[in-house]
Design a protein around this motif. Structure first.
Motif, mmCIF file in Angstrom:
data_model
loop_
_atom_site.group_PDB
_atom_site.id
_atom_site.type_symbol
_atom_site.label_atom_id
_atom_site.label_comp_id
_atom_site.label_asym_id
_atom_site.label_seq_id
_atom_site.Cartn_x
_atom_site.Cartn_y
_atom_site.Cartn_z
ATOM 1 N N ASN A 75 9.510 32.007 -4.882
ATOM 2 C CA ASN A 75 10.045 33.047 -5.770
ATOM 3 C C ASN A 75 9.026 33.695 -6.690
ATOM 4 O O ASN A 75 9.342 34.674 -7.381
ATOM 5 C CB ASN A 75 11.162 32.459 -6.646
ATOM 6 C CG ASN A 75 12.326 31.973 -5.809
ATOM 7 O OD1 ASN A 75 12.676 32.597 -4.815
ATOM 8 N ND2 ASN A 75 12.916 30.847 -6.192
ATOM 9 N N ALA A 76 7.805 33.140 -6.761
ATOM 10 C CA ALA A 76 6.818 33.686 -7.698
ATOM 11 C C ALA A 76 5.471 33.845 -7.019
ATOM 12 O O ALA A 76 5.174 33.187 -6.023
ATOM 13 C CB ALA A 76 6.693 32.757 -8.910
ATOM 14 N N LEU A 77 4.655 34.720 -7.573
ATOM 15 C CA LEU A 77 3.353 35.019 -6.994
ATOM 16 C C LEU A 77 2.248 34.409 -7.859
ATOM 17 O O LEU A 77 2.136 34.734 -9.038
ATOM 18 C CB LEU A 77 3.165 36.534 -6.903
ATOM 19 C CG LEU A 77 1.988 37.052 -6.088
ATOM 20 C CD1 LEU A 77 2.165 36.658 -4.622
ATOM 21 C CD2 LEU A 77 1.879 38.562 -6.222
ATOM 22 N N PRO A 78 1.442 33.499 -7.306
ATOM 23 C CA PRO A 78 0.385 32.883 -8.101
ATOM 24 C C PRO A 78 -0.789 33.834 -8.315
ATOM 25 O O PRO A 78 -1.036 34.727 -7.504
ATOM 26 C CB PRO A 78 -0.039 31.689 -7.240
ATOM 27 C CG PRO A 78 0.248 32.120 -5.842
ATOM 28 C CD PRO A 78 1.469 32.979 -5.924
ATOM 29 N N ALA A 79 -1.523 33.591 -9.372
ATOM 30 C CA ALA A 79 -2.705 34.407 -9.646
ATOM 31 C C ALA A 79 -3.887 33.931 -8.805
ATOM 32 O O ALA A 79 -4.760 34.712 -8.439
ATOM 33 C CB ALA A 79 -3.054 34.325 -11.133
ATOM 34 N N ASN A 80 -3.894 32.637 -8.471
ATOM 35 C CA ASN A 80 -5.008 32.033 -7.731
ATOM 36 C C ASN A 80 -4.459 31.357 -6.477
ATOM 37 O O ASN A 80 -3.518 30.580 -6.563
ATOM 38 C CB ASN A 80 -5.684 30.998 -8.650
ATOM 39 C CG ASN A 80 -6.933 30.391 -8.025
ATOM 40 O OD1 ASN A 80 -7.029 30.251 -6.809
ATOM 41 N ND2 ASN A 80 -7.895 30.034 -8.866
ATOM 42 N N THR A 81 -5.029 31.670 -5.322
ATOM 43 C CA THR A 81 -4.522 31.069 -4.086
ATOM 44 C C THR A 81 -5.462 29.995 -3.535
ATOM 45 O O THR A 81 -5.513 29.749 -2.338
ATOM 46 C CB THR A 81 -4.269 32.150 -3.009
ATOM 47 O OG1 THR A 81 -5.475 32.901 -2.803
ATOM 48 C CG2 THR A 81 -3.136 33.069 -3.402
ATOM 49 N N GLU A 82 -6.212 29.351 -4.423
ATOM 50 C CA GLU A 82 -7.010 28.187 -4.017
ATOM 51 C C GLU A 82 -6.041 27.015 -3.857
ATOM 52 O O GLU A 82 -5.192 26.780 -4.715
ATOM 53 C CB GLU A 82 -8.059 27.906 -5.101
ATOM 54 C CG GLU A 82 -9.211 27.039 -4.625
ATOM 55 C CD GLU A 82 -8.884 25.556 -4.704
ATOM 56 O OE1 GLU A 82 -8.191 25.157 -5.660
ATOM 57 O OE2 GLU A 82 -9.335 24.812 -3.808
ATOM 58 N N THR A 83 -6.153 26.291 -2.750
ATOM 59 C CA THR A 83 -5.151 25.282 -2.389
ATOM 60 C C THR A 83 -4.868 24.278 -3.501
ATOM 61 O O THR A 83 -3.706 24.030 -3.847
ATOM 62 C CB THR A 83 -5.584 24.526 -1.113
ATOM 63 O OG1 THR A 83 -5.777 25.467 -0.056
ATOM 64 C CG2 THR A 83 -4.522 23.521 -0.698
ATOM 65 N N ASP A 84 -5.905 23.677 -4.069
ATOM 66 C CA ASP A 84 -5.701 22.667 -5.109
ATOM 67 C C ASP A 84 -4.982 23.242 -6.324
ATOM 68 O O ASP A 84 -4.152 22.576 -6.943
ATOM 69 C CB ASP A 84 -7.033 22.036 -5.530
ATOM 70 C CG ASP A 84 -7.588 21.103 -4.461
ATOM 71 O OD1 ASP A 84 -6.813 20.719 -3.558
ATOM 72 O OD2 ASP A 84 -8.781 20.762 -4.513
ATOM 73 N N THR A 85 -5.286 24.488 -6.649
ATOM 74 C CA THR A 85 -4.622 25.147 -7.786
ATOM 75 C C THR A 85 -3.148 25.387 -7.479
ATOM 76 O O THR A 85 -2.276 25.146 -8.327
ATOM 77 C CB THR A 85 -5.317 26.494 -8.106
ATOM 78 O OG1 THR A 85 -6.700 26.250 -8.356
ATOM 79 C CG2 THR A 85 -4.683 27.157 -9.325
ATOM 80 N N LEU A 86 -2.868 25.842 -6.266
ATOM 81 C CA LEU A 86 -1.485 26.087 -5.858
ATOM 82 C C LEU A 86 -0.651 24.804 -5.927
ATOM 83 O O LEU A 86 0.515 24.824 -6.335
ATOM 84 C CB LEU A 86 -1.439 26.637 -4.431
ATOM 85 C CG LEU A 86 -1.979 28.056 -4.229
ATOM 86 C CD1 LEU A 86 -2.111 28.372 -2.744
ATOM 87 C CD2 LEU A 86 -1.081 29.085 -4.910
#
Length: 463
Positions: free
Chosen positions: A369-380
């Motif tokens: 439902n939301a869009l992350p600012a960072n798509t680095e796996t560990d951050t996600l």
């Protein structure tokens, strides 16, 4: 054009028919099924998180249906034909196993479904071994065994014809699929009349009991069927209450919070009455020990790094204590195993962080439902956009397989062969290359993560 039955439907029908036949032939298998069902139910009730995770990954329903079987073939032609038959069921050769390193004169592969949907539909596997006649030291016996094997035909004419029809027409219609299942089942059926005289059987038996099992009969009877449990230690402890004597130790890694690879146990093989040829057109009574019951608990598939650590820890354990065939040092072995394996992380996040296991990634509610600012796996993961679940190990362990084989050969039956892996020869006999399981699991992991990231990319494009 007549509609074709899917390979998964044929596989499910065959798995069910095999289970019914084996339950009829070996009543203790039915008892084992009841015990496993009871333990699985208790485990899910006591661990709601586990139940929820299995439910979320669509693997809960497959647990009770899951089976693997094992057969031992005698010739390259038998192996190549079996590959074609299993292909009709959507089962393909995965992995190469050299069991000569553990004193068993065979090399093997596992025929199984490989796609995620096919595995969910029915994850039936057959561990299929080819006898290594080249490992028999007695040249005269080797030639006699080869001559006996050359005379037999383990497949019915109808099974061969229907396999060819499926190959030509891209599958089988309903009636043919049902006939195919019934005809192929005959290859796996038990035969209580041997192909050889008792004296020949004893010579084969002295070379190795497994050689006698392969050469002496008209077909490669299924020697075990294996249900999957969620708590193998509880099954092992309760088997005596059900009138079943378990083998001394559970093969594979020790008990863990985060299961890895594969753990297996079994009950001792049955001593069964068999009639042997007497050389005068008649029969004489004897016995043969081959068929047994096995249970398995599956954990996460390990990366090459994780597998190297597992193998090193298992080797270290066995340098301290090597499990005796009679179970006399079982407790000492289990204690050593548990102590040595403390070096293997027992936490999913740490296993993932250290690159020891394969995981399947999926979107959380937040990620959908939301869009992350960072798509680095560990951050996600850290920010709760995606989660990860262990990918189930669908394959086998040579040392564990050999341990099961040896425990069913009887005390003091361990024999040594010169370790001689020969994957090239095995694949030539098979008529195909075997799939590399590490590449396969890595592909599943990569595809699941790519699907998560694609969702975020689509959202960005839509805005």
């Amino acid at each position: 054009m007549t509609a074709k039955v899917s390979a998964s439907e044929i596989r499910a029908a065959f798995s069910g028919a095999m289970s019914a036949m084996y339950r009829n032939e070996v009543p203790a298998y039915g008892t084992l099924m009841d015990l496993v069902a009871e333990v699985n139910e208790e485990t899910l009730a006591a661990q709601p998180d586990l139940k929820a995770r299995l439910d979320a990954t669509d693997t809960l329903e497959r647990i009770s249906e899951e089976r693997h079987g094992a057969i031992r073939l005698g010739t390259a032609q038998e192996l190549a034909t079996m590959r074609r038959i299993f292909a009709v069921m959507g089962m393909y050769p995965v992995g190469y196993y050299d069991l000569s390193t553990a004193g068993v004169p065979v090399h093997s592969t596992a025929f199984r479904p490989v796609g995620e949907e096919a595995l969910k539909r029915n994850p039936f596997r057959v561990f299929t071994s080819l006898l290594r006649l080249d490992l028999i030291a007695d040249e005269a016996l080797r030639q006699e065994a080869a001559a006996v094997l050359a005379q037999r035909q383990i497949f019915t004419p109808a099974a061969l014809a229907l396999t060819e029809k499926a190959e030509k027409e891209g599958g089988l219609a309903t009636e043919d699929a049902a006939r195919f299942v019934a005809e192929v089942l005959e290859t796996f059926r038990w035969h209580d009349k041997a192909n050889v005289e008792l004296s020949m059987y004893h010579r084969l038996h002295d070379a190795h009991r497994l050689i006698a099992d392969v050469v002496s009969f008209k077909g490669p009877h299924i020697n075990h069927l294996t249900p999957r449990t969620l708590d193998i230690d509880k099954v092992q402890a309760r088997m005596p209450d059900y009138g079943i004597a378990p083998k001394a130790v559970v093969e594979g890694p020790p008990t863990r919070k985060c299961p890895i690879l594969l753990r297996q146990t079994s009950f001792k093989a049955l001593e069964e009455a068999v009639s042997f040829q007497n050389g005068h057109g008649g029969w004489e009574a004897g016995t043969h020990t081959a068929r047994f019951g096995e249970i398995e608990q599956r954990g996460i598939a390990l990366t090459p790094k994780g597998r190297a650590l597992y193998d090193a820890l298992l080797d270290e354990t066995r340098k301290h204590v090597r499990p005796a065939a009679d179970g006399s040092n079982a407790q000492a072995y289990e204690q050593a195993l548990a102590e040595v394996f403390k070096a293997f992380p027992d936490d999913w996040a740490q296993i993932r962080a250290e690159g020891l296991g394969y995981f399947s990634y999926s979107l959380t509610q937040k990620g959908a439902n939301a869009l992350p600012a960072n798509t680095e796996t560990d951050t996600l993961i850290a920010e709760g956009y995606i989660c990860f679940d262990p990918i189930v190990y669908e394959d086998f362990l040579p040392v564990s397989a050999a341990g099961i084989f040896q425990s069913n050969l009887g005390d003091g039956a361990q024999q040594e062969f010169v370790a001689s892996p020969n994957q090239k020869r095995f694949e030539a006999d098979l008529g195909a290359a075997v799939l590399n399981e590490f590449d396969h699991y890595a592909g599943m992991e990569k595809a699941s993560l790519a699907a998560c990231l694609a969702n975020f990319t689509q959202q960005t494009a839509a805005e």
